[in-house]
Design an enzyme around this catalytic site. Structure first.
Site, mmCIF file in Angstrom:
data_model
loop_
_atom_site.group_PDB
_atom_site.id
_atom_site.type_symbol
_atom_site.label_atom_id
_atom_site.label_comp_id
_atom_site.label_asym_id
_atom_site.label_seq_id
_atom_site.Cartn_x
_atom_site.Cartn_y
_atom_site.Cartn_z
ATOM 1 N N ASP A 1 0.731 -1.122 0.052
ATOM 2 C CA ASP A 1 0.125 0.071 0.080
ATOM 3 C C ASP A 1 0.739 1.445 0.002
ATOM 4 O O ASP A 1 1.790 1.152 -0.631
ATOM 5 C CB ASP A 1 -0.916 -0.011 1.259
ATOM 6 C CG ASP A 1 -2.328 0.556 0.949
ATOM 7 O OD1 ASP A 1 -2.332 1.778 0.555
ATOM 8 O OD2 ASP A 1 -3.320 -0.077 1.129
ATOM 9 N N HIS B 1 -3.933 6.238 3.184
ATOM 10 C CA HIS B 1 -4.705 4.960 2.647
ATOM 11 C C HIS B 1 -4.032 3.752 3.321
ATOM 12 O O HIS B 1 -4.757 2.742 3.743
ATOM 13 C CB HIS B 1 -4.460 4.748 1.145
ATOM 14 C CG HIS B 1 -5.253 3.785 0.476
ATOM 15 N ND1 HIS B 1 -4.668 2.544 -0.031
ATOM 16 C CD2 HIS B 1 -6.376 3.833 0.003
ATOM 17 C CE1 HIS B 1 -5.454 1.972 -0.431
ATOM 18 N NE2 HIS B 1 -6.750 2.405 -0.743
ATOM 19 N N SER C 1 -11.218 -0.598 -1.522
ATOM 20 C CA SER C 1 -10.040 -0.452 -0.555
ATOM 21 C C SER C 1 -10.171 -0.779 0.703
ATOM 22 O O SER C 1 -9.408 -1.255 1.405
ATOM 23 C CB SER C 1 -9.455 0.986 -0.800
ATOM 24 O OG SER C 1 -8.469 1.057 -1.936
#
Ligand SMILES: *[C@@H]1O[C@H](CO)[C@@H](O)[C@H](O)[C@H]1NC(C)=O
Ligand SMILES: *[C@@H]1O[C@H](CO)[C@@H](O)[C@H](O)[C@H]1NC(C)=O
Ligand SMILES: *[C@@H]1O[C@H](CO)[C@@H](O)[C@H](O)[C@H]1NC(C)=O
Ligand SMILES: *[C@@H]1O[C@H](CO)[C@@H](O)[C@H](O)[C@H]1NC(C)=O
Ligand SMILES: *[C@@H]1O[C@H](CO)[C@@H](O)[C@H](O)[C@H]1NC(C)=O
Ligand SMILES: *[C@@H]1O[C@H](CO)[C@@H](O)[C@H](O)[C@H]1NC(C)=O
Ligand SMILES: *[C@@H]1O[C@H](CO)[C@@H](O)[C@H](O)[C@H]1NC(C)=O
Ligand SMILES: *[C@@H]1O[C@H](CO)[C@@H](O)[C@H](O)[C@H]1NC(C)=O
Length: 731
Positions: A144, A204, A519
Site C-alpha cells: 500500500d 490509505h 480498498s
C-alpha cells in the site's frame, strides 16, 4: 468525476508509461527518448545454482546495443520468482519477448489505490474465541502507501518478539522505527524524493493495515462520529508494510517487487487494495503474477475489486487464485441534514464534522457564481453563503471562493459518505431539485448544513454502486468478485499529516478517519482470512478462500440486482468460516491445468511453475470449468438450449464420518440442475469426494443473469456455492 473523485481513492492517472528518469551517457540520448519501462516476467526461479541478476543483466546485454546496461535495469525480481523491470525500446521488447525463457514482456503501468462497527457487523465481536498464540505468529503483508507506526492501532504493547519464521527486514528509511507489531517495512518508490521512508504520507495504507490487523484503539472517532473501539480482524497479528505508492500512484514494477519480498519474508496473508481499470491476461498483470507465486508458497492474496461500478464487467481482479472483494454497506450510515429557511429538512450524504451556527445562511445557486462572473464577482456572490453545486466539481471551487457550505447532487456515489473541506452535503436528485425550487420560490432563501450523525441502516449489507461488477471478462467460468465485505463509511487509522478531505486547503489533521471504497472492504476479508488461518494454520490458500466463500451470508438477489456479479458468494462471515464442513481445494497443479485450458502451452506453464508441469493430455480436462472453484458460473448464448457440466471435488474438514446431501436452492425456473452423486458420505477427515453438476436450460433471454445455489448439507454445515449463468454481452 472531477477532483473529488479522489475521495474514492483512485489516483487521477490514466495509464501512463514511465519515461526515462535516469541520467546516462549522452551517446544513448536517442535510445532514452524512445524507451519506456517494461516488466519482463520469467516465471518461477530455477532450482539449483542460479544468480538471477546476472542472468537478467546478460539478457539485457544481448538486446541493448551500447554500454551502461545498469542504467536500464530498474529492478531484478529474484527472491520469490524470476524476472526484471527495465527501460526498453520497442524493438528490444520484441526481441526479449521472443526468447524461450521469457513468459511475457509488458509495460509497467500506474495502478491506483482503490472501523469500529464493521467487525461487529460481520459477527466478529470483541469477545469471540481466538487462538491468540497462533494469531501473534500470523503476519499480514500490506502492499500500500506505507504506514504511520506511532498510531495506537500499531502499538506493540504486550507483543513478544517477531515470530521465528519471519525473514523480513525493517528497512523503513529515515525516521521510521518498527516495533513488535509492525515487524517489517520496505519501500519501492520510483521517485524516492517523494518520501524517504515507509511512513504513510497518503493515509490509505494506515487505514487498510489497521482494518486488517490493527490493535485495539479505544474511544476513537472522526470528530465524535463513528465513535468506538477501532480494531482489525486479527488485533494480535503482526504487520509487514510494503510501500509501493507515491501520492500520484503505484508503479506495477514496484508492486511486483513488493510481492517478490513479501513472499520470501514469510508473510501469511497479503492484502492489496490497489488495482487498475481494464482487464489484462494473467501473464500481463502484476497482481495476478505476484499472487500466483504467493499461492504456490501457501499465501492467500486478497485484492479489492475496484471502484469502477456499477457497470457490468468492470472488475479487473480476475485470477482464480486471488480473492477479489466487493464493497457493501454496514448497518451504520453517516448522514447529514440540510435545513431550509421554510423549516423543511432533507437528509443527504457526507461526513461533516463542522458545526455551523444555528442560524440559516443565504442560499445561492453556484452557476450564478462561476459561469458568467469574474473571479472577484464570484467571491462576492458566494462569501458567507451556502452554495448549491450541480456537480461535485463545483464544491472545491466554491470552497476556494469562500463559500460557507455547499449542497450538491450525489450522482453515482449516493450510497457512501465522503469528507469535504467545508460543511457540505450531497442530496439525491429529487431532493436537490426540491431545494432548487425552494431557492427560486422565495426572495430570501436560507439554509444550513448540520453536523453529520450516524443512523441505523437496516437494509445493510447492500453492495455500493461504485463497487466493480462481474462477470469476469477474461475467464467467464470464474466468478468475480468472490465475496463482499464492509466498504462504506469505515473508520480506521489515518496519516496525521494528511488532510482528511484530501484537499490541501483543509487544515484538519486526524489519527482516525472515515473512508469508503473496495480498498476498505479488501482488508476486512484479509483480516477474516488471517482469522481462519489461526484456527487452521495448515490450510491451503484455496481452502481458506473456499471456507470464506461457502459460508458467506446470502445477499440480495432481487431482479434489479446483478446478483452474484455484485457480491460474489455473499457477505463475509468469519465465525462461520472457521468451520465450513467441506472445502473446495485447488493446488498449483489445478491452476496450471486451468492456465492450459485458457491457452497456455506446455512450454509456458513449465517456465511459470519452474518444474516439470505440463498441460493435461486429455481434452476432457481442458475446460476452465474444470477448475475446482467454490462457485459455478459460465456464459451461454442467448436463446439457445444448453447443457453445461462442472466437475468438482470437496474435502471433508468437519466431522470424521458425515453424510452430505446436495440441495439446489432456491428452485430455478430457467435452470434444470442435476448433481451426481447427490449424496456424499465421508469416513475420515481430509477425505476427498468428486461430483458433477450438470446445468441444462432451454435458453436464456438476451442479457439476462440467472442464479441459484448448490448447498451440500449434513444438517450442521451448509456448504453453499452460487450457480450463475448469464447471456450478457460484455467485452
Ligand atoms: C494522534 O496520535 C499521536 C501519536 O502518534 C498522539 O500523540 C496524538 O495525541 C494523537 N492525536 C489525537 C488527536 O488523538
Ligand atoms: C519523525 O517523524 C515524526 C512524525 O512525523 C516527527 O514528529 C518527528 O519530528 C520526526 N523526527 C525526526 C528526527 O525527523
Ligand atoms: C458563529 O457565531 C460566532 C459568535 O456568535 C461567530 O464568532 C462565528 O463567526 C459564527 N460562525 C459562523 C460560521 O458564522
Ligand atoms: C443569479 O444572479 C442574478 C443577477 O446576478 C439574479 O438576478 C438571480 O436571481 C440569481 N439567480 C439565482 C438562482 O440565485
Ligand atoms: C431521494 O430521497 C428521498 C428521501 O429523502 C426519497 O423519497 C426519494 O425517492 C429519493 N429520490 C431518488 C431519485 O432516489
Ligand atoms: C419548503 O420548500 C420545499 C422545497 O420547495 C418544499 O418541498 C417544502 O414543502 C417546503 N416546506 C414548507 C413547510 O413549506
Ligand atoms: C514431476 O517430477 C516429480 C519428481 O521428479 C514427479 O514426482 C512428478 O510425477 C512429475 N510430474 C509430472 C507432471 O511429470
Ligand atoms: C460435528 O458435528 C456436530 C453435530 O453433529 C457439530 O456441532 C460440530 O460442529 C461438528 N464438528 C465439526 C468440526 O464440524
Amino acid at each position: 468525476m472531477g477532483k473529488f473523485g479522489a475521495l474514492l481513492f483512485h489516483f487521477f492517472f490514466t495509464i501512463f508509461i514511465l519515461t526515462s528518469s535516469f541520467s546516462c551517457e549522452a551517446t544513448d540520448e536517442e535510445r532514452k527518448a524512445s524507451s519506456s519501462a517494461y516488466i519482463v516476467y520469467m516465471g518461477a526461479l530455477p532450482d539449483g545454482e542460479y544468480t538471477p541478476s546476472t542472468h537478467h543483466f546478460s539478457l539485457l546485454q544481448s538486446v541493448i546495443q551500447g554500454s551502461s546496461i545498469e542504467d536500464y535495469l530498474i529492478r531484478s525480481y529474484e527472491r520469490s520468482f524470476n524476472g526484471f523491470a527495465a527501460k526498453l525500446t520497442d524493438q528490444e521488447r520484441q526481441e526479449l519477448a521472443s526468447m524461450e525463457e521469457i513468459v511475457s514482456v509488458f509495460p509497467s503501468e500506474i495502478y491506483q489505490t482503490q472501523t469500529t462497527r464493521s467487525w461487529d457487523f460481520m459477527g466478529l465481536h470483541e469477545t469471540i474465541d481466538r487462538r491468540l498464540s497462533v494469531e501473534s505468529d500470523t503476519i499480514v503483508g500490506v502492499i500500500d502507501t506505507g504506514i504511520w507506526p506511532e498510531l495506537e492501532s500499531f502499538s506493540d504493547e504486550g507483543f513478544g518478539p517477531p515470530p521465528k519464521k519471519w525473514k523480513g527486514a525493517c528497512d523503513g528509511g529515515t525516521n521510521f522505527t518498527c516495533n513488535n507489531k509492525i515487524i517489517g517495512a520496505r519501500s519501492y518508490l520510483e521517485f524516492p524524493s517523494n518520501s524517504e521512508s515507509v511512513r504513510d504520507d497518503v493515509g490509505h495504507g494506515s487505514h487498510t493495515a489497521s482494518t486488517a490487523a490493527g490493535n485495539h484503539a479505544k474511544d476513537v472517532s472522526f470528530y465524535g462520529l463513528a465513535e468506538g473501539t477501532a480494531r482489525g480482524g486479527v488485533p494480535s497479528a503482526r504487520i509487514a508494510a510494503y510501500k509501493v505508492c507515491e501520492p500520484d500512484g503505484c508503479f506495477s514494477h514496484s508492486i511486483l517487487a513488493a510481492f517478490d519480498d513479501a513472499i520470501a519474508d514469510g508473510v501469511d496473508i497479503i492484502t492489496i487494495s490497489i488495482g487498475h481499470t481494464g482487464a489484462e491476461g494473467f501473464d500481463l498483470d502484476t497482481i495476478a503474477i505476484g499472487s500466483f507465486h504467493a499461492m504456490v508458497k501457501g499465501i492467500l492474496t486478497v485484492n479489492s475489486a475496484g471502484n469502477s461500478g456499477p457497470a457490468l464487467g468492470t472488475v479487473a481482479s480476475l485470477a482464480p487464485w486471488l480473492m477479489t472483494v466487493a464493497a457493501s454497506s454496514i448497518d451504520r450510515r453517516i448522514v447529514t441534514k440540510v435545513s431550509l429557511g421554510n423549516r423543511t429538512t432533507f437528509i443527504g450524504s457526507s461526513v461533516n464534522s463542522f458545526k455551523l451556527n444555528e442560524t440559516k445562511f443565504p442560499l445561492v445557486h453556484g452557476r450564478n457564481a462561476s459561469a458568467q462572473c469574474s473571479e472577484s464577482e464570484a467571491r462576492r456572490l458566494v462569501k458567507g453563503r451556502i452554495v448549491m453545486c450541480d456537480g461535485v466539481t463545483g464544491i472545491k471551487e466554491a470552497f476556494r471562493a469562500g463559500a460557507l457550505g455547499t449542497i450538491s447532487v450525489d450522482g453515482i456515489y449516493s450510497d457512501a459518505s465522503f469528507i469535504y473541506p467545508l460543511p457540505a452535503v450531497a442530496l439525491n436528485s429529487t431532493d436537490y431539485a426540491a431545494v432548487m425550487s425552494y431557492l427560486s420560490s422565495t426572495d430570501n432563501p436560507r439554509a444550513t448544513v448540520l453536523k453529520s450523525e450516524a443512523i441505523i441502516d437496516s437494509a445493510a449489507p447492500i453492495v455500493v454502486s461504485f463497487s466493480s461488477r462481474g462477470p469476469n471478462v477474461i475467464s467467464p467460468d470464474i466468478l468475480k468478485p468472490d465475496i463482499s465485505a464492509p466498504g462504506v463509511d469505515i473508520l480506521a487509522s489515518y496519516s496525521p499529516i494528511c488532510p482528511p478531505s484530501f484537499s490541501s486547503e483543509d487544515k484538519r489533521r486526524v489519527n482516525y478517519t472515515i473512508m469508503s471504497g473496495t480498498s476498505m472492504s479488501c482488508p476486512h476479508v484479509a483480516g477474516a482470512a488471517a482469522y481462519v488461518k489461526t484456527f487452521h494454520p495448515e490450510w491451503s490458500p484455496s481452502a481458506i478462500k473456499s471456507s470464506l466463500m461457502t459460508t458467506a451470508l446470502v445477499m440480495n438477489n432481487n431482479k434489479d440486482s446483478n446478483k452474484e456479479f455484485d457480491h460474489g458468494s455473499g457477505h463475509v462471515n468469519p465465525i462461520k468460516a472457521i468451520n465450513p464442513g467441506l472445502v473446495y481445494e485447488s493446488s498449483e497443479v489445478d491452476y496450471i491445468a486451468f492456465l492450459c485450458s485458457i491457452g497456455y502451452n506446455d512450454k509456458k506453464v513449465k517456465i511459470i511453475s519452474g518444474d516439470n508441469s505440463s498441460c493435461p493430455k486429455s481434452s476432457d480436462a481442458r475446460s476452465p470449468r474444470h477448475l475446482n472453484y467454490p462457485a459455478i458460473t459460465t456464459r451461454v448464448r442467448p436463446g439457445k438450449p444448453f447443457t453445461v457440466s462442472f466437475p468438482r471435488r470437496v474435502t471433508n474438514v468437519g466431522n470424521k464420518s458425515s453424510t452430505y446431501t446436495a440441495i439446489i436452492f432456491p428452485e430455478s425456473k430457467e435452470l434444470d440442475i442435476k448433481v451426481t452423486p447427490s449424496v456424499l458420505s465421508f469416513k475420515s477427515v481430509g477425505e476427498e469426494k468428486s461430483f458433477e453438476v450438470i446445468v441444462k436450460g432451454s435458453g436464456l433471454s438476451q442479457n439476462s443473469i440467472v442464479s441459484t445455489s448448490l448447498v451440500w448439507s449434513d444438517g450442521t454445515h451448509n456448504v453453499r456455492s452460487p450457480i450463475v449463468l448469464h447471456s450478457l454481452n460484455v467485452r
